[in-house]
Structures are given as C-alpha cells and as structure tokens.
Scaffold this active site. Structure first.
Site, mmCIF file in Angstrom:
data_model
loop_
_atom_site.group_PDB
_atom_site.id
_atom_site.type_symbol
_atom_site.label_atom_id
_atom_site.label_comp_id
_atom_site.label_asym_id
_atom_site.label_seq_id
_atom_site.Cartn_x
_atom_site.Cartn_y
_atom_site.Cartn_z
ATOM 1 N N TYR A 146 0.833 -1.209 0.000
ATOM 2 C CA TYR A 146 0.000 0.000 0.000
ATOM 3 C C TYR A 146 0.869 1.261 0.000
ATOM 4 O O TYR A 146 0.563 2.248 -0.666
ATOM 5 C CB TYR A 146 -0.945 -0.007 1.201
ATOM 6 C CG TYR A 146 -1.731 1.279 1.365
ATOM 7 C CD1 TYR A 146 -2.583 1.728 0.350
ATOM 8 C CD2 TYR A 146 -1.608 2.062 2.512
ATOM 9 C CE1 TYR A 146 -3.303 2.918 0.493
ATOM 10 C CE2 TYR A 146 -2.325 3.243 2.657
ATOM 11 C CZ TYR A 146 -3.166 3.669 1.645
ATOM 12 O OH TYR A 146 -3.860 4.844 1.795
ATOM 13 N N ARG A 153 1.312 6.587 -6.867
ATOM 14 C CA ARG A 153 0.118 7.401 -7.133
ATOM 15 C C ARG A 153 0.441 8.879 -7.005
ATOM 16 O O ARG A 153 0.127 9.673 -7.887
ATOM 17 C CB ARG A 153 -0.999 7.005 -6.162
ATOM 18 C CG ARG A 153 -2.204 7.932 -6.230
ATOM 19 C CD ARG A 153 -3.385 7.414 -5.434
ATOM 20 N NE ARG A 153 -3.131 7.212 -4.009
ATOM 21 C CZ ARG A 153 -4.068 6.859 -3.125
ATOM 22 N NH1 ARG A 153 -5.313 6.663 -3.538
ATOM 23 N NH2 ARG A 153 -3.761 6.678 -1.862
ATOM 24 N N TYR A 206 -0.721 13.181 6.155
ATOM 25 C CA TYR A 206 -0.277 12.170 7.124
ATOM 26 C C TYR A 206 1.241 12.263 7.291
ATOM 27 O O TYR A 206 1.968 12.454 6.316
ATOM 28 C CB TYR A 206 -0.607 10.750 6.622
ATOM 29 C CG TYR A 206 -2.036 10.273 6.778
ATOM 30 C CD1 TYR A 206 -2.952 10.920 7.600
ATOM 31 C CD2 TYR A 206 -2.451 9.128 6.096
ATOM 32 C CE1 TYR A 206 -4.253 10.445 7.726
ATOM 33 C CE2 TYR A 206 -3.755 8.648 6.224
ATOM 34 C CZ TYR A 206 -4.649 9.311 7.042
ATOM 35 O OH TYR A 206 -5.924 8.847 7.169
ATOM 36 N N ARG A 219 -11.308 13.697 1.924
ATOM 37 C CA ARG A 219 -12.267 12.887 2.684
ATOM 38 C C ARG A 219 -13.601 12.742 1.962
ATOM 39 O O ARG A 219 -14.303 11.745 2.133
ATOM 40 C CB ARG A 219 -12.485 13.489 4.071
ATOM 41 C CG ARG A 219 -11.222 13.529 4.926
ATOM 42 C CD ARG A 219 -10.702 12.136 5.223
ATOM 43 N NE ARG A 219 -9.446 12.182 6.000
ATOM 44 C CZ ARG A 219 -8.743 11.101 6.290
ATOM 45 N NH1 ARG A 219 -9.137 9.899 5.880
ATOM 46 N NH2 ARG A 219 -7.634 11.200 6.983
ATOM 47 N N GLU A 330 -14.120 -0.522 7.114
ATOM 48 C CA GLU A 330 -14.065 0.770 6.430
ATOM 49 C C GLU A 330 -15.367 0.935 5.661
ATOM 50 O O GLU A 330 -15.893 -0.030 5.115
ATOM 51 C CB GLU A 330 -12.863 0.810 5.478
ATOM 52 C CG GLU A 330 -12.713 2.133 4.751
ATOM 53 C CD GLU A 330 -11.381 2.244 4.011
ATOM 54 O OE1 GLU A 330 -10.324 2.103 4.657
ATOM 55 O OE2 GLU A 330 -11.415 2.451 2.791
HETATM 56 C C1 3EB Z 1 -7.657 6.388 5.926
HETATM 57 O O1 3EB Z 1 -8.503 7.186 6.348
HETATM 58 C C2 3EB Z 1 -8.135 5.017 5.629
HETATM 59 O O2 3EB Z 1 -5.394 5.492 -0.128
HETATM 60 O O3 3EB Z 1 -7.003 6.135 -1.432
HETATM 61 C C3 3EB Z 1 -9.307 5.614 2.941
HETATM 62 C C4 3EB Z 1 -9.686 6.167 1.728
HETATM 63 C C5 3EB Z 1 -8.042 5.097 3.099
HETATM 64 C C6 3EB Z 1 -8.789 6.211 0.652
HETATM 65 C C7 3EB Z 1 -6.579 5.777 -0.316
HETATM 66 C C8 3EB Z 1 -7.153 5.144 2.008
HETATM 67 C C9 3EB Z 1 -7.522 5.694 0.811
HETATM 68 O O4 3EB Z 1 -6.474 6.678 5.773
HETATM 69 C C10 3EB Z 1 -7.601 4.472 4.366
#
Ligand code: 3EB
Length: 342
Positions: A146, A153, A206, A219, A330
């Site tokens: 990932y 990406r 992050y 989001r 999720e």
């Molecule tokens: C998170 O909140 C959970 O890598 O495209 C959620 C939605 C998550 C999209 C992405 C990852 C992705 O980090 C993981």
C-alpha cells in the site's frame, strides 16, 4: 461568476441495483453509461467488477450510472473509458504477474494513463477513484505494498500537474486477495468541491510514519450532477482520529468511530451546499477484513441508524483488506440530493 454557472451540466444519475436488475436494464435497450459491480461477472464491458466476496444477503450488486447524451467508448493506454462528452467513467485492470515492475511503478503507470485519458476526453477533473490492490498489506520488497502504491500514485499526480494535496479527489483503496490491480474512476469537466473531516488530519498530510509519500485523496467531494442534484462522494472512512487508528482489535468500537467520522464529513459537506445529506440516507459499501465480523458491524449500523435506515438496507458488505493492518472495517458511500453548491 464561477465555471459552474457558465456550464450547463448534462444530468448524471446513479442507482444501486441487484445484478439481475442491472442486467435486465442493459438488455431492455436503455444502455447504461456505465457501472461498478460488486461480485459481478468480469465479462461485462460496461460494468467493471470488484473482485471481492459479497457478504450481504442480496448477493452481487451494481452501482449503475446513466448519462443523458450519446455514450462513446475507447481506450487510452491501460484505460477503458466511456464518456458522454461531459462525464467520463474509466477502468484499469493491470495484471502484475505480467508486468513485474513493483507496485509503485505499476501505480504510477496506471495513473499516468488515467490522466492521459482525462486529457483526451476533455474531462479534466477527477471526482472519485476506487482502488483495489491485491495483497495490499503484503511486503513489496522492504515497503508495504500500500505504501508503494501511495508513492507511485502521488508521483503520477505531481507529474500530471493534478492536485495531490488540497483538491485531491475522493477515493478508497482496498485489498483484494488476488487478481489485477483495479482502478475505477469518475471525472467531469468541472472541479468538485473537496471536503475534509475536522476530526482527522487530511490524508495527504499524514506524517511519514505511514509511508514515504502520503495517500492522495480528500475525505469527500461534492459535485453538481445536473438536473438540480448534488452528489456527495465520501471516501473510504475508518476508525482514525487525527492520523491514528483507534480501538485496536475492537470491531464494534471501530464501527462506532467510523460512523462518527462519516457524520462529521457529512456535516462538513452540508456546510458547502444547499443539499441536505444525512448518515441514514447513503449508498454505502462496507468493507470488513474478517468475514466473521460482518454481523457485528451490521448490528452497530442497525443500532445507530435504525434497522430500516436506507443506508443499512442498501449497503453492500464486502470482504476486503483495509489499507492499515489495524483497521478492521471501512465504509465508503455516495448520496445524491436536490440542491446547489454554495
Ligand atoms: C484512511 O482514512 C483510511 O489510499 O485512497 C481511505 C480512503 C483510506 C482512501 C486511499 C485510504 C484511501 O487513511 C484508508
């Protein structure tokens, strides 16, 4: 005056159907714009599938899209796409066993072709991306797959001059057991309004403890769909506060936290539109890491939303790995409601 006021949007509609309803519609002559199938056969050109086990009682399901204009289809590199001239739906299925070049490079290549498709079709703005990566938590040569995916990406977004931070599309990224790297996307001619969650650090910010490059998504994203409707696309949402996973090992508490996060994103979205979105009225996909947890997750949804809530009645439950090892559940969703963007 904004671009939205100047450009009349040809209406796009989305409906969630059982597989048999979706097939009946395609045979009935009203050819859909496209679809996203969950556990559906993999030989329907207009409806690429997600290769995951469906855990909900109605079996295979599909989100079927209808456009108002003539639909054209084509391919650009790895991408199969369909467009009505304003909207484009695309799909990539990239078989790694043939490619053998590492997940970062693979993701970068896939996204490179995705952005080329946007250029060729004249639909420059990504709204929503669905990513499915085989063995998402597996080791990819010193770095989790990932995390490699995130590196490739983000690199492709930057190369293409696309918004890799604020303004990134809504997305989800799940793990499937086997098969190809699958990417599906919706883009249009008008940039969506990105929405963040005040309870969470933006994913594109992050810290690097989650990998050398951040995930590239907002989001949620809001877009006018034409015909007086607004769509809300909510990214994969999990039990994360700030940037940290909370309620380790407790799927019930993770589900409650996920619902609080969804409510917070919806509240933030509602502040940007006259449309009124609500937690009990979503078209959701619920991903659970362990099949045995599905009933517990369903119970929490029933307890919080009510057993008759459309969100629960329409929800598709799928077995999938979540991108962090410690996440057990999720939820992603979309909803359409009458209104305009503020
Ligand atoms: C998170 O909140 C959970 O890598 O495209 C959620 C939605 C998550 C999209 C992405 C990852 C992705 O980090 C993981």
């Amino acid at each position: 005056m904004s671009a939205r006021d100047l450009l009349k949007v040809p209406p796009l509609r989305i409906e969630r159907l059982s597989l048999s309803e979706g097939l009946a519609m395609a045979e009935g002559g009203s050819s859909p714009f496209g679809g996203l199938g969950y556990g559906t056969p993999d030989d329907l050109a207009w409806m690429p599938t997600v290769n995951a086990q469906v855990l909900s009682a109605r079996g295979p399901m599909a989100d079927v899209w209808h456009a108002s204009g003539q639909v054209q289809s084509g391919t650009t590199g790895l991408v199969r796409w369909r467009t009505d001239g304003h909207w484009v739906l695309g799909a990539i299925d990239l078989d790694e066993t043939v490619e053998r070049q590492g997940v970062a490079k693979l993701a970068q290549r896939a996204y490179h072709d995705l952005f080329k498709t946007l250029e060729e079709t004249g639909c420059a703005h990504l709204l929503r991306i669905w990513n499915y990566l085989p063995q998402i938590n597996g080791d990819g040569g010193g770095l989790e797959r990932y995390r490699q995916f995130n590196a490739g990406r983000q690199e492709a977004f930057l190369e293409a001059g696309q918004a890799a931070f604020e303004g990134a599309p809504a997305a989800c990224a799940l793990g499937i057991r086997q098969g190809a790297l699958c990417i599906r996307f919706l883009a249009g001619q008008i940039a969506p309004v990105p929405v963040e969650n005040p309870r969470q650090v933006s994913a594109y910010r992050y810290p690097d403890t989650y990998g050398p490059r951040s995930p590239t998504f907002s989001r949620a994203a809001l877009a006018e769909l034409g015909g007086g409707d607004v769509a809300l696309f909510i990214s994969g949402t999990a039990s994360i506060i700030g940037h940290e996973t909370v309620h380790l090992g407790d799927v019930v508490a993770q589900t409650h936290e996920t619902l609080r996060n969804l409510a917070a994103v919806i509240e933030a979205a509602n502040a940007r539109t006259t449309a009124e979105f609500a937690l009990p009225r979503l078209e959701a996909v619920v991903y659970v890491r362990n099949v045995a947890d599905a009933e517990a997750v369903r119970s929490v949804l029933a307890e919080v939303l009510g057993a008759e809530a459309p969100t629960l009645r329409h929800a598709v439950f799928l077995e999938a790995d979540i991108c962090r090892q410690d996440l057990l559940v999720e939820i992603e969703a979309h909803a359409v409601a009458p209104g305009t963007l503020n």
